[in-house]
Design an enzyme around this catalytic site. Sequence first.
Site, PDB file in Angstrom:
ATOM      1  N   TYR A 183     154.621 -26.374   5.065  1.00 54.62           N
ATOM      2  CA  TYR A 183     154.689 -26.005   6.335  1.00 54.62           C
ATOM      3  C   TYR A 183     156.080 -26.269   6.641  1.00 54.62           C
ATOM      4  O   TYR A 183     156.689 -25.710   7.584  1.00 54.62           O
ATOM      5  CB  TYR A 183     153.807 -27.077   7.288  1.00 54.62           C
ATOM      6  N   LYS A 229     146.073 -30.621  -5.927  1.00 56.92           N
ATOM      7  CA  LYS A 229     146.124 -29.573  -7.223  1.00 56.92           C
ATOM      8  C   LYS A 229     147.176 -30.089  -8.231  1.00 56.92           C
ATOM      9  O   LYS A 229     148.225 -29.663  -8.531  1.00 56.92           O
ATOM     10  CB  LYS A 229     146.818 -28.276  -6.555  1.00 56.92           C
ATOM     11  N   ASP A 243     140.570 -26.846  -5.548  1.00 55.82           N
ATOM     12  CA  ASP A 243     139.356 -25.677  -5.694  1.00 55.82           C
ATOM     13  C   ASP A 243     137.957 -26.204  -5.784  1.00 55.82           C
ATOM     14  O   ASP A 243     136.986 -25.634  -5.227  1.00 55.82           O
ATOM     15  CB  ASP A 243     139.923 -24.733  -6.795  1.00 55.82           C
ATOM     16  N   ASP A 280     144.564 -27.944   6.223  1.00 53.78           N
ATOM     17  CA  ASP A 280     144.406 -26.855   7.177  1.00 53.78           C
ATOM     18  C   ASP A 280     143.274 -26.006   6.761  1.00 53.78           C
ATOM     19  O   ASP A 280     142.297 -25.690   7.628  1.00 53.78           O
ATOM     20  CB  ASP A 280     145.673 -26.083   7.343  1.00 53.78           C
ATOM     21  N   ASP A 287     139.053 -25.915   8.208  1.00 58.84           N
ATOM     22  CA  ASP A 287     138.140 -24.328   8.582  1.00 58.84           C
ATOM     23  C   ASP A 287     137.082 -24.382   7.915  1.00 58.84           C
ATOM     24  O   ASP A 287     135.905 -24.075   8.411  1.00 58.84           O
ATOM     25  CB  ASP A 287     139.088 -23.253   8.483  1.00 58.84           C
TER      26      ASP A 287
HETATM   27  C1  IPM Z   1     145.503 -26.044  12.897  1.00 59.56           C
HETATM   28  C2  IPM Z   1     146.317 -24.494  13.009  1.00 59.56           C
HETATM   29  C3  IPM Z   1     147.495 -24.587  13.011  1.00 59.56           C
HETATM   30  C4  IPM Z   1     147.871 -25.113  11.588  1.00 59.56           C
HETATM   31  C5  IPM Z   1     148.455 -23.365  13.218  1.00 59.56           C
HETATM   32  C6  IPM Z   1     147.975 -22.723  14.542  1.00 59.56           C
HETATM   33  C7  IPM Z   1     149.902 -23.578  13.055  1.00 59.56           C
HETATM   34  O1  IPM Z   1     145.471 -23.660  12.098  1.00 59.56           O
HETATM   35  O2  IPM Z   1     145.678 -26.849  13.602  1.00 59.56           O
HETATM   36  O3  IPM Z   1     144.700 -25.975  11.979  1.00 59.56           O
HETATM   37  O4  IPM Z   1     148.084 -24.499  10.863  1.00 59.56           O
HETATM   38  O5  IPM Z   1     148.326 -26.295  11.327  1.00 59.56           O
HETATM   39 MG    MG Z   2     144.074 -24.196  11.051  1.00 58.49          MG
END
Ligand code: IPM
Ligand code: MG
Length: 355
Positions: free
Chosen positions: A140, A185, A218, A242, A246
């Site tokens: 990042y 990884k 993975d 990240d 999700d």
């Molecule tokens: C999160 C989001 C952010 C990230 C984006 C909006 C930059 O996806 O906080 O998970 O990737 O960190």
């Molecule tokens: Mg995110």
Amino acid sequence: MQALIAVLPGDGIGPEVTAEAQRCLDALARRFGHTFSFKTALIGGAAIDASGQALPADTLALCRRADAVMLGAVGGPKWGPAATVRPEQGLLQLRKALGLYANLRPVVPHPAVLDAAPIKAELLRGVDIMIVRELTGGIYFGDKQRSATEAIDVCRYTSVEIERVVRLAAGLARQRRGKLTSIDKANVLETSRLWREVVDRLMPVEFPEVRYEHMLVDAAAMHLICRPRDFDVIVTENMFGDILTDEASVLAGSMGMLPSASLGAASKGGLYEPIHGSAPDIAGRGVANPYAAILSAAMLLRYSFKLEAEALALEAAVSAAIVGGARPTDIALANGKAADTRSAGSAVIAALEAG
Ligand code: IPM
Ligand code: MG
């Protein structure tokens, strides 16, 4: 206590969900005799529209002055990925500027919402995971280069950056069920090999009572879904965290349920935000699920203000609201009427006031 909370609603559904979190904090302050004052500032696309910058200087100054920061979401199709200034840069700059190297994302599926998850309820019962994502390093924040035909994103980590986040995660594991899973990884990436070395050096010396394991990312992506109960605390680098969070939100039924806390070395000034995005498709309609934002406010009470009883009261109120049937579209029952954003917030406040 008296405290100043910076509120950065941001874009899309951000303003709708932070408004409910703020109303809940107000109700909680009344009930427990605290004085919270709120100051709002622009970030992300809203800030770009107003000033050309994703993180205006006065927003950063307010966040530095505040005792904690509450954020909604940033981004949207209006500010496309090709734009020179993107909303997401505001959030990344803010995390970096405040030194928030650890992002805590608890994944605890609510028993009443198990039916909203696409995963079998029997796999989800008893799941209680704390994912600690490194937040200010890795790909990042590495150098970026771009020509018409080539693009480069550098992934860089120092041992100090790894140590501090592993230490924080292991400290949490010690207070929980005593298990840490470090995800990397290492079969491919040099940064992951350094990550593993640091974990192996640090854990036996500083946390002999915490059991730890390494897992490749993975494989972890699969195990998270197949046997989520086996995880206690997970620690991982920025981009893996990240993606995995999700994925883990599926366990909790919806992205709309997962809060987060971003912490640094300073005892004050944490940043609290739902893990979900700005959801432009439903923005402005008042139907977004505010629970992730409200649960983020509970984390704010816990980690920045050390108000554990208040944090538990707010979490219990969210739980009562859900059990009472205030279920926004994303977790609505097949035959039930979905709660709108405002009425979900009101249900939490009613439970707080009754509790
Ligand atoms: C999160 C989001 C952010 C990230 C984006 C909006 C930059 O996806 O906080 O998970 O990737 O960190
Ligand atoms: Mg995110």
